[in-house]
Enzyme design. Structure first.
Site, PDB file in Angstrom:
ATOM      1  N   CYS A   1       0.796  -1.239   0.000  1.00  0.00           N
ATOM      2  CA  CYS A   1       0.000   0.000   0.000  1.00  0.00           C
ATOM      3  C   CYS A   1       0.825   1.284   0.000  1.00  0.00           C
ATOM      4  O   CYS A   1       0.704   2.086  -0.922  1.00  0.00           O
ATOM      5  CB  CYS A   1      -0.935   0.017   1.203  1.00  0.00           C
ATOM      6  SG  CYS A   1      -2.240  -1.179   1.057  1.00  0.00           S
TER       7      CYS A   1
HETATM    8  C1  UDX Z   1      -1.003  -0.042   5.426  1.00  0.00           C
HETATM    9  C2  UDX Z   1      -1.971   0.829   6.243  1.00  0.00           C
HETATM   10  O1  UDX Z   1      -1.560   0.812   7.619  1.00  0.00           O
HETATM   11  C3  UDX Z   1      -3.384   0.333   6.080  1.00  0.00           C
HETATM   12  O2  UDX Z   1      -4.273   1.193   6.770  1.00  0.00           O
HETATM   13  C4  UDX Z   1      -3.719   0.343   4.582  1.00  0.00           C
HETATM   14  O3  UDX Z   1      -5.024  -0.095   4.358  1.00  0.00           O
HETATM   15  C5  UDX Z   1      -2.727  -0.518   3.824  1.00  0.00           C
HETATM   16  O4  UDX Z   1      -1.402  -0.056   4.079  1.00  0.00           O
HETATM   17  P1  UDX Z   1       0.158  -2.396   5.699  1.00  0.00           P
HETATM   18  O5  UDX Z   1       0.882  -2.087   4.431  1.00  0.00           O
HETATM   19  O6  UDX Z   1      -0.432  -3.739   5.844  1.00  0.00           O
HETATM   20  O7  UDX Z   1      -1.002  -1.352   5.960  1.00  0.00           O
HETATM   21  O8  UDX Z   1       1.201  -2.262   6.888  1.00  0.00           O
HETATM   22  P2  UDX Z   1       1.626  -1.192   7.980  1.00  0.00           P
HETATM   23  O9  UDX Z   1       1.547  -1.837   9.298  1.00  0.00           O
HETATM   24  O10 UDX Z   1       0.914   0.074   7.838  1.00  0.00           O
HETATM   25  O11 UDX Z   1       3.177  -0.995   7.620  1.00  0.00           O
HETATM   26  C6  UDX Z   1       3.607  -0.563   6.337  1.00  0.00           C
HETATM   27  C7  UDX Z   1       5.102  -0.415   6.306  1.00  0.00           C
HETATM   28  O12 UDX Z   1       5.525   0.689   7.097  1.00  0.00           O
HETATM   29  C8  UDX Z   1       5.870  -1.629   6.842  1.00  0.00           C
HETATM   30  O13 UDX Z   1       6.989  -1.885   6.024  1.00  0.00           O
HETATM   31  C9  UDX Z   1       6.299  -1.196   8.217  1.00  0.00           C
HETATM   32  O14 UDX Z   1       7.467  -1.842   8.647  1.00  0.00           O
HETATM   33  C10 UDX Z   1       6.528   0.288   8.004  1.00  0.00           C
HETATM   34  N1  UDX Z   1       6.388   1.079   9.234  1.00  0.00           N
HETATM   35  C11 UDX Z   1       5.181   1.183   9.848  1.00  0.00           C
HETATM   36  C12 UDX Z   1       7.486   1.760   9.742  1.00  0.00           C
HETATM   37  O15 UDX Z   1       8.586   1.680   9.193  1.00  0.00           O
HETATM   38  N2  UDX Z   1       7.313   2.524  10.859  1.00  0.00           N
HETATM   39  C13 UDX Z   1       6.115   2.666  11.484  1.00  0.00           C
HETATM   40  O16 UDX Z   1       6.043   3.393  12.478  1.00  0.00           O
HETATM   41  C14 UDX Z   1       5.023   1.957  10.968  1.00  0.00           C
END
Ligand code: UDX
Length: 521
Positions: free
Chosen positions: A274
């Site tokens: 996403c």
């Molecule tokens: C995301 C959104 O959170 C969700 O609402 C949307 O519908 C789809 O995209 P997702 O991709 O499943 O969900 O994962 P998420 O937990 O949001 O993490 C995305 C990426 O960001 C991961 O690689 C994670 O490691 C990274 N991340 C997340 C960080 O590096 N730091 C953070 O504080 C949070």
């Protein structure tokens, strides 16, 4: 109130999780797929991909007869009252979202709508840029059905906000439901369904027009991506100040009631299906409208650099060269709780390690099969280990990329026992101070270090400006080199040399003087 019958078109993360949760809440749901293997798998009670808790509800709802998968779209539409379009919208080369599946699905729903006698509702759930529901989906529905939207059938756009690895939980417990409506009747129909699904739960339902709902999805995801790039940039600054810890800093930042610290975890960058895709799509959407998306472009650029930064730290800890060094990667999935490798930082990290001739070995509790596919395509040589121990054995350095619980529980002993020397780069900051003290060397994102330096990439990022300041090139020459870079790629230094504005020796002398870098990569 009668219960509408539901069809979900698309059985990926978004579609199947919604289908299973709606079925769990007592609705009859048909999940439509074009893929026979997926249909068979679901009807056997098994999700066709790994997602926490999903197998259990697919199994129980299929057994209870409330969830059924069907091949093709017609049957699903004919037997239902509300149809959700939940197909994928992957990125095209331009960054725009590929609407092929959305269009196909809308056309197929339209065909089936022709035969429907009663008012029913189409809901777009896929991530689509503002205007798509009204300007792409609606005309296809009308053309193929011969009916009129807003009169013969309803149309809404309702984005999902679920996180992989927590998708079932998020679908069961949304913080809100956003309903974009073509007209009040469409919105009332969807709101009444949502209130039945979330009966007894305090879930605010926000109603707006179609375009605003489409924009909410991009707004949320790009905002979160921006948070992550922001904190990663702050972490990079923090790393140059010994004693500082960005995770402590975030506690302080987040204590301000205006700031939510939830998505301020510094690390090796965001990946997944996403954030990268949505940032790209909004950039390209903005450019098409002659808006320069400066902030979004930087969000993306910072994220690109962050994975490279982890490699630069490892390189520094190994004395300036990765050639022939055995580097153990712990974690490949873009985040824990999933086997998904899409846009995972591990891909960029592995590419950079490989380009610098490191010997890469990797372990991930779930993602190795997907990683094998991915890296075969990229023709990168990686060996895969069956356990942490096997992965660490004989390694010169370990880079932690995914914060799986299995890794959080590791003690320093295993690193000290298995590795040549326990040199650790913690890309997700999972290990605490007592762990850090017991290994030979530990570097973590956002943890100030005496060894921190401007990594090669940071240097190269602003190299053009620095060369101007040093009087080695003129602003006009930099401009020409940047134009050449956008035409044919390559690093800025290489383009300055190619255009004859700078000699290779002059560049190397500059980098050596300024940063102690002897060779660019
Ligand atoms: C995301 C959104 O959170 C969700 O609402 C949307 O519908 C789809 O995209 P997702 O991709 O499943 O969900 O994962 P998420 O937990 O949001 O993490 C995305 C990426 O960001 C991961 O690689 C994670 O490691 C990274 N991340 C997340 C960080 O590096 N730091 C953070 O504080 C949070």
């Amino acid at each position: 109130m009668t219960k509408p019958k539901i069809a979900i078109l698309g059985t990926g993360y978004v579609g199947l999780v919604a289908a299973a949760v709606f079925a769990e809440r007592g609705f009859d749901v048909l999940a439509s797929s074009q893929d026979k293997e997926k249909v068979d798998s679901i009807n056997r009670g098994k999700a066709p991909f790994y997602e926490k808790d999903l197998d259990a509800i697919v199994e129980s709802t299929v057994r209870a007869g409330r969830l059924k998968a069907v091949l093709g779209r017609r049957e699903a539409v004919l037997q239902s009252d509300i149809f959700f379009i939940a197909v994928g919208t992957p990125s095209l080369m331009s960054g725009e979202a590929d609407l092929r599946l959305v269009k196909e699905t809308a056309a197929a729903i339209g065909e089936a709508l022709r035969e429907k006698k009663t008012y029913c509702l189409v809901v777009a759930r896929s991530t689509i840029v503002p205007g798509t529901t009204r300007n792409v989906i609606l005309p296809l529905l009308e053309k193929h059905s011969g009916k009129k939207a807003g009169e013969d059938f309803g149309l809404c756009m309702s984005p999902e906000f679920l996180r992989q690895g927590a998708a079932v939980h998020d679908t069961r417990n949304p913080d809100s439901v956003v309903i974009g409506q073509l007209d009040a009747r469409s919105g009332d129909f969807l709101e009444s369904f949502c209130r039945q699904v979330y009966a007894g739960q305090d879930v605010p339902i926000l109603r707006m027009n179609l375009e605003s709902a489409e924009m909410v999805k991009y707004g949320r995801n790009t905002f979160l991506a921006m948070n992550i790039s922001f904190i990663n940039e702050l972490a990079r600054i923090a790393e140059t100040i010994p004693g500082i810890d960005i995770y402590e800093v975030v506690k302080g930042i987040g204590a301000d009631w205006r700031i939510n610290p939830a998505f301020l975890n510094a690390g090796c960058g965001y990946g997944g299906s996403c954030f990268p895709k949505d940032v790209k799509a909004l950039i390209s959407f903005a450019r098409l409208r002659s808006v320069q998306p400066q902030l979004l472009e930087t969000v993306e650029e910072v994220n690109e650099q962050q994975a490279i930064h982890v490699v630069a730290i490892a390189k520094q800890e190994l004395g300036g060269s990765l050639k022939g060094k055995r580097v153990a990667l712990l974690g490949l999935a873009f985040k824990p709780g999933t086997d998904d490798m899409r846009e995972a930082p591990s891909i960029k990290v592995a590419n950079h390690l490989y380009a610098q001739e490191a010997d890469i070995v990797a372990y991930d509790p779930k993602a190795i099969p997907n990683a094998r596919n991915r890296f075969i395509r990229d023709t990168i040589k990686i060996s895969y280990a069956n356990s942490v121990e096997e992965c660490l054995t004989g390694a010169d350095c370990c880079i932690l990329l995914t914060e799986w619980d299995e890794f959080k529980k590791l003690t320093p002993d295993i690193f000290n026992r298995c590795m040549k020397r326990s040199v650790i780069v913690d890309g997700r900051r999972i290990w605490d101070e007592s762990f850090r003290k017991k290994v030979a060397s530990y570097r973590g994102i956002g943890l100030g270090s005496n060894n921190a330096y401007a990594s090669e990439h940071t240097v190269l990022f602003k190299l053009g400006d620095q060369l101007i300041q040093a009087g080695l090139i003129t602003p006009e020459q930099l401009q020409k080199a940047l134009e050449e870079q956008s035409r044919s790629g390559g690093l800025i230094g290489a383009n300055l040399i190619k255009l004859g504005f700078l000699t290779e020796q002059a560049l190397l002398d500059f980098l050596g003087r300024q940063y102690g870098i002897s060779r660019t990569n």
